[in-house]
Motif scaffolding. Structure first.
Motif, PDB file in Angstrom:
ATOM      1  N   PHE A  13       0.845  -1.200   0.000  1.00 46.86           N
ATOM      2  CA  PHE A  13       0.000   0.000   0.000  1.00 46.86           C
ATOM      3  C   PHE A  13       0.874   1.241   0.000  1.00 46.86           C
ATOM      4  N   VAL A  14       0.559   2.163  -0.874  1.00 45.52           N
ATOM      5  CA  VAL A  14       1.252   3.452  -0.955  1.00 45.52           C
ATOM      6  C   VAL A  14       0.197   4.545  -0.868  1.00 45.52           C
ATOM      7  N   GLY A  15       0.369   5.449   0.060  1.00 43.14           N
ATOM      8  CA  GLY A  15      -0.615   6.500   0.262  1.00 43.14           C
ATOM      9  C   GLY A  15      -0.703   7.448  -0.916  1.00 43.14           C
ATOM     10  N   PRO A  16      -1.874   8.046  -1.119  1.00 41.17           N
ATOM     11  CA  PRO A  16      -2.058   8.982  -2.232  1.00 41.17           C
ATOM     12  C   PRO A  16      -1.346  10.303  -1.993  1.00 41.17           C
ATOM     13  N   THR A  17      -1.123  11.033  -3.071  1.00 41.17           N
ATOM     14  CA  THR A  17      -0.620  12.400  -2.972  1.00 41.17           C
ATOM     15  C   THR A  17      -1.760  13.304  -2.528  1.00 41.17           C
ATOM     16  N   LYS A  18      -1.517  14.110  -1.519  1.00 46.24           N
ATOM     17  CA  LYS A  18      -2.574  14.962  -0.983  1.00 46.24           C
ATOM     18  C   LYS A  18      -2.893  16.108  -1.943  1.00 46.24           C
ATOM     19  N   LEU A  19      -4.172  16.321  -2.147  1.00 45.15           N
ATOM     20  CA  LEU A  19      -4.632  17.444  -2.962  1.00 45.15           C
ATOM     21  C   LEU A  19      -5.384  18.409  -2.048  1.00 45.15           C
ATOM     22  N   ASP A  20      -4.624  19.043  -1.156  1.00 44.91           N
ATOM     23  CA  ASP A  20      -5.211  19.996  -0.231  1.00 44.91           C
ATOM     24  C   ASP A  20      -4.185  21.082   0.089  1.00 44.91           C
ATOM     25  N   GLU A  21      -4.526  21.957   1.023  1.00 48.59           N
ATOM     26  CA  GLU A  21      -3.680  23.106   1.335  1.00 48.59           C
ATOM     27  C   GLU A  21      -2.331  22.707   1.932  1.00 48.59           C
ATOM     28  N   SER A  22      -2.220  21.472   2.416  1.00 51.69           N
ATOM     29  CA  SER A  22      -0.941  21.037   2.991  1.00 51.69           C
ATOM     30  C   SER A  22       0.105  20.764   1.920  1.00 51.69           C
ATOM     31  N   ASN A  23      -0.321  20.614   0.688  1.00 52.84           N
ATOM     32  CA  ASN A  23       0.591  20.347  -0.432  1.00 52.84           C
ATOM     33  C   ASN A  23       0.730  21.628  -1.248  1.00 52.84           C
ATOM     34  N   LEU A  24       1.800  22.373  -0.967  1.00 48.74           N
ATOM     35  CA  LEU A  24       1.979  23.675  -1.622  1.00 48.74           C
ATOM     36  C   LEU A  24       2.173  23.531  -3.125  1.00 48.74           C
ATOM     37  N   TYR A  25       2.730  22.408  -3.567  1.00 51.04           N
ATOM     38  CA  TYR A  25       2.886  22.183  -5.008  1.00 51.04           C
ATOM     39  C   TYR A  25       1.521  22.030  -5.674  1.00 51.04           C
ATOM     40  N   TRP A  26       0.631  21.303  -5.022  1.00 54.67           N
ATOM     41  CA  TRP A  26      -0.722  21.154  -5.566  1.00 54.67           C
ATOM     42  C   TRP A  26      -1.438  22.501  -5.606  1.00 54.67           C
ATOM     43  N   VAL A  27      -1.291  23.287  -4.556  1.00 55.74           N
ATOM     44  CA  VAL A  27      -1.926  24.608  -4.522  1.00 55.74           C
ATOM     45  C   VAL A  27      -1.457  25.451  -5.711  1.00 55.74           C
ATOM     46  N   ALA A  28      -0.151  25.426  -5.966  1.00 59.75           N
ATOM     47  CA  ALA A  28       0.407  26.215  -7.074  1.00 59.75           C
ATOM     48  C   ALA A  28      -0.047  25.666  -8.425  1.00 59.75           C
ATOM     49  N   LEU A  29      -0.072  24.341  -8.565  1.00 60.75           N
ATOM     50  CA  LEU A  29      -0.485  23.736  -9.837  1.00 60.75           C
ATOM     51  C   LEU A  29      -1.961  24.001 -10.102  1.00 60.75           C
ATOM     52  N   LYS A  30      -2.787  23.872  -9.081  1.00 57.60           N
ATOM     53  CA  LYS A  30      -4.221  24.120  -9.261  1.00 57.60           C
ATOM     54  C   LYS A  30      -4.471  25.580  -9.645  1.00 57.60           C
ATOM     55  N   LYS A  31      -3.733  26.487  -9.039  1.00 54.78           N
ATOM     56  CA  LYS A  31      -3.875  27.912  -9.381  1.00 54.78           C
ATOM     57  C   LYS A  31      -3.544  28.133 -10.859  1.00 54.78           C
ATOM     58  N   ALA A  32      -2.487  27.480 -11.331  1.00 49.94           N
ATOM     59  CA  ALA A  32      -2.120  27.606 -12.750  1.00 49.94           C
ATOM     60  C   ALA A  32      -3.213  27.036 -13.643  1.00 49.94           C
ATOM     61  N   PHE A  33      -3.747  25.883 -13.291  1.00 52.68           N
ATOM     62  CA  PHE A  33      -4.824  25.285 -14.076  1.00 52.68           C
ATOM     63  C   PHE A  33      -6.073  26.172 -14.060  1.00 52.68           C
TER      64      PHE A  33
END
Length: 401
Positions: free
Chosen positions: A311-331
């Motif tokens: 089992f490998v945990g998922p990548t978080k898609l929330d405010e704790s993942n600053l990379y996701w926050v930046a990528l979502k803003k770009a999208f």
């Protein structure tokens, strides 16, 4: 834009050149591919390394866009060089010709999976560099071997290497999936791949007898239990429109072996099941359920896991993942419709998530017929160029976090 203009477009020419290199499994010779990528690095004035963590026939090509603050965690833009086999007689265009039709569709194995992404990264970086851009973080563009056969001597070994550890990767982009509709697929996790072989042992004898505790009876019981479980997952998927293929566990009987002739009850049968376990499943409880069914069937059943991913945990898609926050803003600024989901298959991202690295699978391909691993795989020239524009926005968003 006329087809003639697409043909003269530098980025389209580079993409088509890459498609013409037949890095087809099995037994890939990556030599021409490595030379092609070295030429691309030279044209972009990027440092390049070729390392061989999986052996001398398994190169990993690493291009480097160096940042202003190299001590920060880096961004990895990954793609794989290999492609799956082809059946040329099923194609309307030669599969390694990169032919372009009058509508701008470029045909070739790897056009969707995933040579397109590798050269789209380079096209975006070319445009960014031409504009004088230098990222805050180091950006590594990696081209790895053997993803299509499990990545064991590709990303899996690379991710263990001292070279990789020195890269200090904080976030990775890799392949997603082609979307036939407006929204883009984005994968934040993957199901676990299990391949389970059962050997059913029992009484043998003449076929005219009604022997008890035969291998066939045990096989029937266990196969029926797994089939009932499979039917339940099919029903869940049909009844809940919010679920995707990656949200359920798939169970498929893929191999059967046994028997000597029609009037002999054999002492054993073997079957193999391909199982893709949902990340919401308690894997220990699921395995115990399978073992319980084997006991209920009469025991003396050997279970061998030919493949068993942890089992490998998922990548978080929330405010704790600053990379996701930046990528979502770009999208969001690009007004892209993004559909986060669990990848139903397996990509190299699983080896990075296992190391605790945030990884997202995304291919900028929408409104396109899904042809991954299929005959007549193609990508429209306009869609390819749109993808470069998306990465021109996404790469700086990530690299400047």
């Amino acid at each position: 834009m006329a087809t003639s203009l697409w043909e003269n477009n530098e980025e389209i020419q580079i993409f088509r050149e890459y498609l013409r290199i037949p890095t087809v499994q099995p037994n890939v010779d990556y030599t021409s591919c490595v030379e092609f990528l070295k030429r691309q690095a030279a044209s972009l004035e990027l440092p390049v390394d070729v390392v061989y963590p999986g052996g001398q026939t398994k190169p990993v090509v690493v291009l480097k866009l160096l940042g202003r603050q190299p001590e920060l965690t880096s961004i990895l833009l990954n793609s794989h060089m290999d492609v799956v086999p082809v059946f040329p007689e099923k194609w309307t265009h030669e599969p390694f010709s990169a032919d372009m039709d009058a509508e701008g569709r470029i045909y070739g194995r790897g056009s969707q999976d995933m040579k397109c992404v590798g050269t789209q990264y380079l096209g975006a970086i070319r445009a960014l560099k031409n504009g004088g851009y230098q990222p805050k973080r180091n950006v590594y563009i990696t081209f790895v071997p053997d993803e299509e056969i499990g990545g064991v001597l590709g990303m899996k070994e690379f991710a263990k290497s001292d070279y990789f550890n020195a890269m200090n990767v904080g976030f990775s982009l890799d392949e997603g999936g082609t979307s036939p509709v407006e929204r883009y697929n984005l994968f934040y996790a993957e199901r676990l791949r299990w391949a389970i072989k059962f050997k059913f042992n029992g009484k043998s004898g003449h076929g005219l007898l009604l022997l008890a505790n035969t291998a066939g009876e045990k096989l029937s019981y266990v196969v029926n239990k797994l089939t009932e479980f499979r039917d339940g997952e099919v029903k869940r998927l049909e009844e809940n429109p919010r679920l995707n293929k990656g949200d359920v566990t798939t169970v498929n009987l893929t191999q059967v072996k046994g028997g000597v002739q029609s009037n002999v009850v054999p002492p054993s049968f073997e079957v193999v099941f391909d199982v893709r376990v949902s990340i919401t499943v308690d894997v220990n409880a699921f395995e115990q359920q399978i073992r319980t069914w084997c006991e209920e069937a009469g025991g003396d059943i050997e279970i061998e896991f030919l493949h068993k991913e942890p089992f490998v945990g998922p990548t978080k898609l929330d405010e704790s993942n600053l990379y996701w926050v930046a990528l979502k803003k770009a999208f969001d600024e690009l007004k892209l419709k993004i559909h986060p989901s669990v990848c139903p298959g397996a990509t190299d991202s699983r080896f990075l998530r296992e190391k605790g690295i945030a990884a997202i699978g995304f291919s900028p391909i929408n409104n396109t017929t899904l042809r991954i691993h299929d005959h007549d795989e193609f990508l429209g020239a306009d869609k390819y160029l749109e993808g470069i524009e998306i990465y021109k926005k996404a790469i700086p968003a990530l690299a400047d976090v």
